[in-house]
Design a protein around this motif. Sequence first.
Motif, PDB file in Angstrom:
ATOM      1  N   PHE A   1     137.522  35.734  56.794  1.00  0.00           N
ATOM      2  CA  PHE A   1     137.605  35.362  55.111  1.00  0.00           C
ATOM      3  C   PHE A   1     137.197  34.173  54.902  1.00  0.00           C
ATOM      4  O   PHE A   1     136.253  33.816  53.841  1.00  0.00           O
ATOM      5  CB  PHE A   1     139.217  35.542  55.178  1.00  0.00           C
ATOM      6  N   THR A   2     136.897  32.853  56.146  1.00  0.00           N
ATOM      7  CA  THR A   2     136.858  31.391  55.542  1.00  0.00           C
ATOM      8  C   THR A   2     135.996  31.846  55.711  1.00  0.00           C
ATOM      9  O   THR A   2     134.735  30.797  54.018  1.00  0.00           O
ATOM     10  CB  THR A   2     137.393  30.464  56.110  1.00  0.00           C
ATOM     11  N   LEU A   3     134.424  32.127  56.451  1.00  0.00           N
ATOM     12  CA  LEU A   3     133.337  31.989  56.784  1.00  0.00           C
ATOM     13  C   LEU A   3     132.704  32.664  55.247  1.00  0.00           C
ATOM     14  O   LEU A   3     131.655  32.362  55.122  1.00  0.00           O
ATOM     15  CB  LEU A   3     133.052  32.671  57.923  1.00  0.00           C
ATOM     16  N   LEU A   4     132.812  33.962  54.738  1.00  0.00           N
ATOM     17  CA  LEU A   4     132.450  34.827  53.579  1.00  0.00           C
ATOM     18  C   LEU A   4     132.663  33.883  52.650  1.00  0.00           C
ATOM     19  O   LEU A   4     131.284  33.715  51.222  1.00  0.00           O
ATOM     20  CB  LEU A   4     133.330  35.933  53.805  1.00  0.00           C
ATOM     21  N   ILE A   5     133.800  33.499  52.628  1.00  0.00           N
ATOM     22  CA  ILE A   5     133.892  32.372  51.071  1.00  0.00           C
ATOM     23  C   ILE A   5     132.760  31.300  50.886  1.00  0.00           C
ATOM     24  O   ILE A   5     132.801  30.688  50.173  1.00  0.00           O
ATOM     25  CB  ILE A   5     135.170  32.291  51.109  1.00  0.00           C
ATOM     26  N   SER A   6     132.493  30.536  52.124  1.00  0.00           N
ATOM     27  CA  SER A   6     132.412  28.903  52.799  1.00  0.00           C
ATOM     28  C   SER A   6     130.872  29.852  52.143  1.00  0.00           C
ATOM     29  O   SER A   6     130.305  28.914  51.154  1.00  0.00           O
ATOM     30  CB  SER A   6     131.873  28.954  53.525  1.00  0.00           C
ATOM     31  N   ILE A   7     130.642  30.948  53.030  1.00  0.00           N
ATOM     32  CA  ILE A   7     128.474  31.606  52.667  1.00  0.00           C
ATOM     33  C   ILE A   7     128.528  31.368  51.143  1.00  0.00           C
ATOM     34  O   ILE A   7     127.484  31.647  50.568  1.00  0.00           O
ATOM     35  CB  ILE A   7     128.159  31.666  53.688  1.00  0.00           C
ATOM     36  N   TRP A   8     129.427  32.157  50.345  1.00  0.00           N
ATOM     37  CA  TRP A   8     129.241  32.841  48.824  1.00  0.00           C
ATOM     38  C   TRP A   8     129.450  31.408  48.210  1.00  0.00           C
ATOM     39  O   TRP A   8     128.027  31.305  47.346  1.00  0.00           O
ATOM     40  CB  TRP A   8     130.905  33.563  48.331  1.00  0.00           C
ATOM     41  N   LEU A   9     130.374  30.676  48.394  1.00  0.00           N
ATOM     42  CA  LEU A   9     130.522  28.971  47.509  1.00  0.00           C
ATOM     43  C   LEU A   9     128.523  28.363  48.172  1.00  0.00           C
ATOM     44  O   LEU A   9     128.001  27.942  47.117  1.00  0.00           O
ATOM     45  CB  LEU A   9     131.220  27.902  48.111  1.00  0.00           C
ATOM     46  N   ASN A  10     127.936  28.030  49.237  1.00  0.00           N
ATOM     47  CA  ASN A  10     126.852  28.058  49.718  1.00  0.00           C
ATOM     48  C   ASN A  10     125.502  28.997  48.785  1.00  0.00           C
ATOM     49  O   ASN A  10     124.816  28.051  47.897  1.00  0.00           O
ATOM     50  CB  ASN A  10     126.498  28.415  50.671  1.00  0.00           C
ATOM     51  N   HIS A  11     125.635  29.856  48.474  1.00  0.00           N
ATOM     52  CA  HIS A  11     125.185  31.021  47.790  1.00  0.00           C
ATOM     53  C   HIS A  11     124.882  30.685  46.449  1.00  0.00           C
ATOM     54  O   HIS A  11     124.177  29.998  46.180  1.00  0.00           O
ATOM     55  CB  HIS A  11     125.116  32.149  48.331  1.00  0.00           C
ATOM     56  N   HIS A  12     126.292  30.172  46.063  1.00  0.00           N
ATOM     57  CA  HIS A  12     126.420  29.870  44.410  1.00  0.00           C
ATOM     58  C   HIS A  12     125.652  28.997  43.694  1.00  0.00           C
ATOM     59  O   HIS A  12     125.234  28.605  43.527  1.00  0.00           O
ATOM     60  CB  HIS A  12     128.037  29.921  43.787  1.00  0.00           C
ATOM     61  N   ASP A  13     125.980  27.451  45.198  1.00  0.00           N
ATOM     62  CA  ASP A  13     125.430  26.123  44.694  1.00  0.00           C
ATOM     63  C   ASP A  13     123.974  26.260  44.940  1.00  0.00           C
ATOM     64  O   ASP A  13     122.643  25.599  44.399  1.00  0.00           O
ATOM     65  CB  ASP A  13     126.112  25.107  45.353  1.00  0.00           C
ATOM     66  N   LEU A  14     123.390  27.316  45.166  1.00  0.00           N
ATOM     67  CA  LEU A  14     122.273  27.958  45.643  1.00  0.00           C
ATOM     68  C   LEU A  14     121.327  27.645  44.181  1.00  0.00           C
ATOM     69  O   LEU A  14     120.213  27.719  43.615  1.00  0.00           O
ATOM     70  CB  LEU A  14     121.454  28.237  46.550  1.00  0.00           C
ATOM     71  N   PHE A  15     122.308  29.197  43.746  1.00  0.00           N
ATOM     72  CA  PHE A  15     121.265  30.062  42.308  1.00  0.00           C
ATOM     73  C   PHE A  15     121.669  29.204  41.274  1.00  0.00           C
ATOM     74  O   PHE A  15     121.061  29.121  40.126  1.00  0.00           O
ATOM     75  CB  PHE A  15     122.101  31.449  42.295  1.00  0.00           C
ATOM     76  N   VAL A  16     122.468  28.447  41.921  1.00  0.00           N
ATOM     77  CA  VAL A  16     123.040  27.463  40.616  1.00  0.00           C
ATOM     78  C   VAL A  16     121.211  26.733  40.361  1.00  0.00           C
ATOM     79  O   VAL A  16     121.384  26.127  38.982  1.00  0.00           O
ATOM     80  CB  VAL A  16     124.032  26.335  40.192  1.00  0.00           C
ATOM     81  N   GLN A  17     120.915  26.051  41.146  1.00  0.00           N
ATOM     82  CA  GLN A  17     119.643  25.367  41.191  1.00  0.00           C
ATOM     83  C   GLN A  17     118.351  26.261  40.845  1.00  0.00           C
ATOM     84  O   GLN A  17     117.217  25.153  40.195  1.00  0.00           O
ATOM     85  CB  GLN A  17     119.384  24.813  41.972  1.00  0.00           C
ATOM     86  N   VAL A  18     118.436  27.609  40.827  1.00  0.00           N
ATOM     87  CA  VAL A  18     117.387  28.661  40.918  1.00  0.00           C
ATOM     88  C   VAL A  18     117.391  28.244  39.306  1.00  0.00           C
ATOM     89  O   VAL A  18     117.718  28.782  38.534  1.00  0.00           O
ATOM     90  CB  VAL A  18     117.797  30.176  41.506  1.00  0.00           C
ATOM     91  N   LYS A  19     115.786  28.141  38.716  1.00  0.00           N
ATOM     92  CA  LYS A  19     114.998  29.000  38.026  1.00  0.00           C
ATOM     93  C   LYS A  19     114.359  30.357  37.617  1.00  0.00           C
ATOM     94  O   LYS A  19     115.199  30.675  36.918  1.00  0.00           O
ATOM     95  CB  LYS A  19     114.018  28.076  37.240  1.00  0.00           C
ATOM     96  N   LYS A  20     113.618  30.066  38.492  1.00  0.00           N
ATOM     97  CA  LYS A  20     113.000  31.752  38.775  1.00  0.00           C
ATOM     98  C   LYS A  20     113.883  32.546  40.317  1.00  0.00           C
ATOM     99  O   LYS A  20     113.945  32.477  40.930  1.00  0.00           O
ATOM    100  CB  LYS A  20     112.044  31.508  38.411  1.00  0.00           C
ATOM    101  N   ILE A  21     113.346  33.777  39.813  1.00  0.00           N
ATOM    102  CA  ILE A  21     113.003  34.882  40.963  1.00  0.00           C
ATOM    103  C   ILE A  21     112.340  36.051  40.745  1.00  0.00           C
ATOM    104  O   ILE A  21     112.312  36.212  40.159  1.00  0.00           O
ATOM    105  CB  ILE A  21     114.958  35.134  41.246  1.00  0.00           C
ATOM    106  N   ASP A  22     112.235  36.969  41.986  1.00  0.00           N
ATOM    107  CA  ASP A  22     111.026  37.282  42.105  1.00  0.00           C
ATOM    108  C   ASP A  22     111.465  38.675  43.252  1.00  0.00           C
ATOM    109  O   ASP A  22     112.691  38.115  43.551  1.00  0.00           O
ATOM    110  CB  ASP A  22     109.544  36.951  42.277  1.00  0.00           C
ATOM    111  N   ARG A  23     110.646  39.343  43.263  1.00  0.00           N
ATOM    112  CA  ARG A  23     111.245  41.159  43.828  1.00  0.00           C
ATOM    113  C   ARG A  23     111.316  40.027  45.328  1.00  0.00           C
ATOM    114  O   ARG A  23     112.111  40.288  46.790  1.00  0.00           O
ATOM    115  CB  ARG A  23     110.232  41.561  43.944  1.00  0.00           C
ATOM    116  N   VAL A  24     110.365  39.368  45.812  1.00  0.00           N
ATOM    117  CA  VAL A  24     111.083  38.762  47.266  1.00  0.00           C
ATOM    118  C   VAL A  24     112.373  37.848  47.717  1.00  0.00           C
ATOM    119  O   VAL A  24     112.517  38.637  49.050  1.00  0.00           O
ATOM    120  CB  VAL A  24     109.769  37.154  47.676  1.00  0.00           C
TER     121      VAL A  24
END
Length: 195
Positions: free
Chosen positions: A57-80
């Motif tokens: 559970f802790t690993l899943l939540i930690s990685i979700w937080l990393n994903h969130h932090d990554l996507f806060v910075q994202v401006k554009k996404i595509d199919r890749v």
Amino acid sequence: IIRRNDYLNKARLEAFTDAIIAIVLTVLVLDLPRPQTPSVRALFAEWQSIYVYIITFTLLISIWLNHHDLFVQVKKIDRVVFWANSFWLLCQSFIPFMASWITKFPHSKWPAVFYILTGFVWMLAYQLLVAAVRRLNPHIHRMSSPALSVVFGGFLVVLTVALINPDVGLFLIPVHAFASVILATKRKWHLRKYF
């Protein structure tokens, strides 16, 4: 060449990802073994299953937080980015399955080894996702090569230990995860002065 209409909606991808992670967390808790009697002793007899649940559970939540932090910075996404994110989610969806295998055979080598290998592939998938995101968003920082070497080297150490002694290997998973989180966040939060 990517045209403007080739970009996807970032908010939809984030919502989709959050939904999948919520399902994965739910499946994880549903598979916890139930005590056979109403005694505290019966509850504590399941300590290893509870331990695996807590670290997973802790690993899943930690990685979700990393994903969130990554996507806060994202401006554009595509199919890749979409497919890289989907591959990361696929790898993540195997985590409850592997955790369940460990809880059924708590002192066995192969469940522990495959649990660790699944985490390793999941980490590789996350690095592929970061690379896909950085193609369109070059301002986003990635983990340094030495830090990545430590993280992946740590996986190999934990895996080797689990092959020899599964119980010790399982104990080392949260130690490795904590060290990895520190390495991943060191740059972002300027923790160099504290560590």
